[in-house]
Scaffold this motif. Structure first.
Motif, PDB file in Angstrom:
ATOM      1  N   ALA A 126       0.867  -1.185   0.000  1.00 36.24           N
ATOM      2  CA  ALA A 126       0.000   0.000   0.000  1.00 36.24           C
ATOM      3  C   ALA A 126       0.897   1.227   0.000  1.00 36.24           C
ATOM      4  CB  ALA A 126      -0.908   0.007   1.231  1.00 36.24           C
ATOM      5  N   PRO A 127       0.428   2.355  -0.537  1.00 29.93           N
ATOM      6  CA  PRO A 127       1.270   3.559  -0.586  1.00 29.93           C
ATOM      7  C   PRO A 127       1.767   4.008   0.787  1.00 29.93           C
ATOM      8  CG  PRO A 127      -0.652   3.810  -1.981  1.00 29.93           C
ATOM      9  CD  PRO A 127      -0.867   2.550  -1.193  1.00 29.93           C
ATOM     10  N   ASN A 128       0.981   3.728   1.847  1.00 28.61           N
ATOM     11  CA  ASN A 128       1.400   4.134   3.185  1.00 28.61           C
ATOM     12  C   ASN A 128       1.823   2.950   4.043  1.00 28.61           C
ATOM     13  OD1 ASN A 128      -1.112   2.996   3.462  1.00 28.61           O
ATOM     14  ND2 ASN A 128      -2.026   4.682   4.596  1.00 28.61           N
ATOM     15  N   GLY A 129       2.062   1.802   3.395  1.00 27.05           N
ATOM     16  CA  GLY A 129       2.502   0.621   4.121  1.00 27.05           C
ATOM     17  C   GLY A 129       3.960   0.713   4.514  1.00 27.05           C
ATOM     18  N   LEU A 130       4.347  -0.087   5.508  1.00 26.61           N
ATOM     19  CA  LEU A 130       5.715   0.019   6.012  1.00 26.61           C
ATOM     20  C   LEU A 130       6.738  -0.417   4.980  1.00 26.61           C
ATOM     21  CD1 LEU A 130       7.073  -2.972   6.973  1.00 26.61           C
ATOM     22  CD2 LEU A 130       5.240  -2.778   8.643  1.00 26.61           C
ATOM     23  N   ASP A 131       6.382  -1.323   4.052  1.00 28.85           N
ATOM     24  CA  ASP A 131       7.349  -1.743   3.044  1.00 28.85           C
ATOM     25  C   ASP A 131       7.739  -0.575   2.146  1.00 28.85           C
ATOM     26  OD1 ASP A 131       5.068  -1.844   0.983  1.00 28.85           O
ATOM     27  OD2 ASP A 131       4.486  -3.441   2.352  1.00 28.85           O
ATOM     28  N   ALA A 132       6.736   0.194   1.695  1.00 37.97           N
ATOM     29  CA  ALA A 132       7.025   1.354   0.854  1.00 37.97           C
ATOM     30  C   ALA A 132       7.783   2.420   1.630  1.00 37.97           C
ATOM     31  CB  ALA A 132       5.717   1.931   0.300  1.00 37.97           C
ATOM     32  N   VAL A 133       7.363   2.667   2.862  1.00 37.27           N
ATOM     33  CA  VAL A 133       7.993   3.729   3.659  1.00 37.27           C
ATOM     34  C   VAL A 133       9.440   3.384   3.971  1.00 37.27           C
ATOM     35  CG1 VAL A 133       7.921   4.943   5.859  1.00 37.27           C
ATOM     36  CG2 VAL A 133       5.812   4.524   4.607  1.00 37.27           C
ATOM     37  N   GLN A 134       9.711   2.117   4.276  1.00 28.03           N
ATOM     38  CA  GLN A 134      11.102   1.734   4.548  1.00 28.03           C
ATOM     39  C   GLN A 134      11.986   1.994   3.330  1.00 28.03           C
ATOM     40  OE1 GLN A 134      11.583  -1.911   7.445  1.00 28.03           O
ATOM     41  NE2 GLN A 134       9.867  -2.330   6.103  1.00 28.03           N
ATOM     42  N   THR A 135      11.470   1.681   2.153  1.00 26.62           N
ATOM     43  CA  THR A 135      12.249   1.890   0.933  1.00 26.62           C
ATOM     44  C   THR A 135      12.483   3.373   0.686  1.00 26.62           C
ATOM     45  OG1 THR A 135      11.262  -0.114   0.000  1.00 26.62           O
ATOM     46  CG2 THR A 135      12.346   1.395  -1.529  1.00 26.62           C
ATOM     47  N   ILE A 136      11.440   4.165   0.848  1.00 23.94           N
ATOM     48  CA  ILE A 136      11.575   5.620   0.674  1.00 23.94           C
ATOM     49  C   ILE A 136      12.584   6.182   1.668  1.00 23.94           C
ATOM     50  CG2 ILE A 136      10.364   7.829   0.853  1.00 23.94           C
ATOM     51  CD1 ILE A 136       7.797   6.245   0.041  1.00 23.94           C
ATOM     52  N   ALA A 137      12.462   5.759   2.944  1.00 21.40           N
ATOM     53  CA  ALA A 137      13.358   6.269   3.979  1.00 21.40           C
ATOM     54  C   ALA A 137      14.803   5.899   3.694  1.00 21.40           C
ATOM     55  CB  ALA A 137      12.928   5.740   5.341  1.00 21.40           C
ATOM     56  N   LEU A 138      15.037   4.652   3.296  1.00 19.49           N
ATOM     57  CA  LEU A 138      16.393   4.196   3.008  1.00 19.49           C
ATOM     58  C   LEU A 138      17.026   5.013   1.886  1.00 19.49           C
ATOM     59  CD1 LEU A 138      18.736   2.131   3.228  1.00 19.49           C
ATOM     60  CD2 LEU A 138      17.456   0.692   1.617  1.00 19.49           C
ATOM     61  N   ALA A 195      20.028  -4.473   1.370  1.00 19.87           N
ATOM     62  CA  ALA A 195      20.032  -3.814   2.674  1.00 19.87           C
ATOM     63  C   ALA A 195      19.170  -4.570   3.669  1.00 19.87           C
ATOM     64  CB  ALA A 195      19.511  -2.378   2.555  1.00 19.87           C
ATOM     65  N   ARG A 196      19.623  -4.591   4.919  1.00 18.54           N
ATOM     66  CA  ARG A 196      18.774  -4.979   6.039  1.00 18.54           C
ATOM     67  C   ARG A 196      18.272  -3.683   6.659  1.00 18.54           C
ATOM     68  NH1 ARG A 196      21.639  -9.873   9.518  1.00 18.54           N
ATOM     69  NH2 ARG A 196      21.752 -11.406   7.817  1.00 18.54           N
ATOM     70  N   PHE A 197      16.983  -3.451   6.544  1.00 13.05           N
ATOM     71  CA  PHE A 197      16.440  -2.166   6.993  1.00 13.05           C
ATOM     72  C   PHE A 197      16.731  -1.902   8.470  1.00 13.05           C
ATOM     73  CE2 PHE A 197      13.652  -2.936   3.269  1.00 13.05           C
ATOM     74  CZ  PHE A 197      13.859  -1.744   2.609  1.00 13.05           C
ATOM     75  N   GLY A 198      16.713  -2.950   9.275  1.00 16.15           N
ATOM     76  CA  GLY A 198      16.944  -2.765  10.696  1.00 16.15           C
ATOM     77  C   GLY A 198      18.323  -2.259  11.027  1.00 16.15           C
ATOM     78  N   ASN A 199      19.289  -2.455  10.115  1.00 11.26           N
ATOM     79  CA  ASN A 199      20.645  -1.950  10.329  1.00 11.26           C
ATOM     80  C   ASN A 199      20.792  -0.493   9.918  1.00 11.26           C
ATOM     81  OD1 ASN A 199      21.388  -4.482  11.196  1.00 11.26           O
ATOM     82  ND2 ASN A 199      22.241  -5.113   9.230  1.00 11.26           N
ATOM     83  N   VAL A 200      19.780   0.030   9.231  1.00 15.83           N
ATOM     84  CA  VAL A 200      19.872   1.380   8.681  1.00 15.83           C
ATOM     85  C   VAL A 200      18.929   2.354   9.377  1.00 15.83           C
ATOM     86  CG1 VAL A 200      19.628   2.768   6.580  1.00 15.83           C
ATOM     87  CG2 VAL A 200      20.494   0.413   6.428  1.00 15.83           C
ATOM     88  N   LEU A 201      17.718   1.894   9.674  1.00 18.77           N
ATOM     89  CA  LEU A 201      16.689   2.774  10.230  1.00 18.77           C
ATOM     90  C   LEU A 201      16.648   2.624  11.746  1.00 18.77           C
ATOM     91  CD1 LEU A 201      13.917   1.982   7.595  1.00 18.77           C
ATOM     92  CD2 LEU A 201      15.612   3.826   7.543  1.00 18.77           C
ATOM     93  N   ASP A 202      17.071   3.638  12.448  1.00 16.11           N
ATOM     94  CA  ASP A 202      17.162   3.593  13.903  1.00 16.11           C
ATOM     95  C   ASP A 202      15.792   3.707  14.556  1.00 16.11           C
ATOM     96  OD1 ASP A 202      20.085   5.704  13.696  1.00 16.11           O
ATOM     97  OD2 ASP A 202      19.958   3.519  13.703  1.00 16.11           O
ATOM     98  N   SER A 203      15.627   3.057  15.713  1.00 14.39           N
ATOM     99  CA  SER A 203      14.418   3.188  16.544  1.00 14.39           C
ATOM    100  C   SER A 203      13.143   2.826  15.794  1.00 14.39           C
ATOM    101  CB  SER A 203      14.300   4.621  17.099  1.00 14.39           C
ATOM    102  OG  SER A 203      15.425   4.967  17.848  1.00 14.39           O
ATOM    103  N   TRP A 204      13.238   1.906  14.859  1.00 18.25           N
ATOM    104  CA  TRP A 204      12.108   1.549  14.019  1.00 18.25           C
ATOM    105  C   TRP A 204      11.049   0.776  14.796  1.00 18.25           C
ATOM    106  CZ3 TRP A 204      10.768   2.876   9.173  1.00 18.25           C
ATOM    107  CH2 TRP A 204       9.768   2.145   8.539  1.00 18.25           C
ATOM    108  N   ILE A 205       9.787   1.085  14.550  1.00 20.01           N
ATOM    109  CA  ILE A 205       8.657   0.275  15.015  1.00 20.01           C
ATOM    110  C   ILE A 205       8.018  -0.338  13.777  1.00 20.01           C
ATOM    111  CG2 ILE A 205       6.376   0.275  16.074  1.00 20.01           C
ATOM    112  CD1 ILE A 205       7.245   2.593  17.818  1.00 20.01           C
TER     113      ILE A 205
END
Length: 324
Positions: A126-138, A195-205
């Motif tokens: 989904a456009p606001n799903g965590l998969d899309a947001v993680q990619t955008i953030a990375l 990439a492992r998102f957890g190694n890049v995005l700090d304090s992720w929920i």
């Protein structure tokens, strides 16, 4: 187990239990939520929540907004997007704290830069799903994009659907659960893990339970006991691989991955403390997710943390478990 979007997986027991809306079928990382609903809540509190499964957190949240469910499970960023549009959601606990997602790409996309340069097709739920947001953030944090509009997203569905789409070549990039990546690598060794998102995005929920303020007030006892059930599920799964394996076989489509992948995944999940024993709803982590929501354009302004974080249910659930 339910597989069809919007079809009830479990029937309520007529005991004041909650109607839960989950944004995807059971996966290796979220088996704790199914254990809480199907095992712990009935055994410990004589409640049997119903569970509906949807293809995306936006659809699960809409079920709550339409009055067909009480609580949605999904990403904080998706909830922030809904709050920004005027919906009155509150975060009441965190069933999944860290992220197990990795960024998998086809053979021709061998760097983060190539995703942008090649206009790669990125699968999302989904456009606001965590998969899309993680990619955008990375990609944003690496300075490769200024806006999500620069990326070529295609709505595919939940992670298992994206896995199939990537393997068959209809998309080029997909965030995938760690266990799925291990299985995909066996099927196609040319795939990349960038990439492992957890190694890049700090304090992720990764996910939260969310409910409107009115639902919280009307269903306080049921919510407290369900959150307590989730805490017990989290604690019991950590350090008990056999229980984890049994739940995977029961709830995950096809019985889950191979024994080797399953064991490696369990070790990975417990190593990153993905199932918070204390509910995981810390201010620092919620601050981070709300900051991120504003930064990637899911909210027009930074939502005040106190507008969406309601720790009262979690605090009552923790108190309920003090003697257990």
């Amino acid at each position: 187990m339910a597989g069809a979007a919007g079809c009830s997986a479990l029937s309520g027991g007529g005991d004041g239990s909650l109607r839960l809306a989950f944004q995807a079928p059971a996966e290796t990382v979220d088996i704790n939520t199914w254990y809480a609903a199907t095992g712990v809540a009935p055994a410990e509190f004589d409640r049997s929540p119903s569970v509906d499964v949807f293809e995306g957190v936006d659809l699960a949240a809409q079920s709550v907004l339409s009055g067909n469910a009480d609580v949605a499970r999904g990403s904080v960023t998706a909830a922030a997007n809904l709050v920004d549009s005027g919906q009155d959601f509150r975060f009441i606990s965190v069933p999944i704290r860290s992220t197990d997602y990795v960024l998998v790409t086809s053979e021709g996309i061998d760097s983060l830069e190539a995703i942008v340069e090649e206009d790669a097709v990125i699968g999302m739920s989904a456009p606001n799903g965590l998969d899309a947001v993680q990619t955008i953030a990375l990609l944003s944090e690496r300075g490769l994009i200024d806006s999500a509009d620069e990326l070529n997203f295609q709505r595919v569905g939940y992670s298992s659907a994206r896995r199939s789409a990537l393997l068959e070549g209809s998309i080029d990039v997909s965030p995938q659960h760690y266990a799925q990546w291990l299985a995909m690598r066996e099927e196609d060794s040319s795939l990349n893990n960038l990439a492992r998102f957890g190694n890049v995005l700090d304090s992720w929920i990764q996910e939260t339970y969310m409910a409107p303020a009115g639902v919280i007030e009307e269903n306080r006892d049921a919510l407290v006991e369900f959150v307590a059930s989730q805490l017990l599920a989290n604690r019991r799964l950590t350090g008990d691989y056999e229980r984890y394996a049994s739940l995977i076989e029961e709830h995950v489509e096809g019985g889950g991955p191979s024994e080797e992948i399953q064991r490696e995944t369990y070790d990975f999940l417990t190593d990153i403390s993905v199932w918070p024993p204390d509910g995981g709803l810390g201010r620092e982590e919620v601050d981070y997710m709300l900051d991120l929501s504003a930064r990637v354009g899911l909210t027009d302004e930074r939502i005040p943390t106190d507008d969406v974080m309601d720790r009262s249910i979690l605090e009552d659930a923790l108190a309920l478990l003090e003697d257990r």
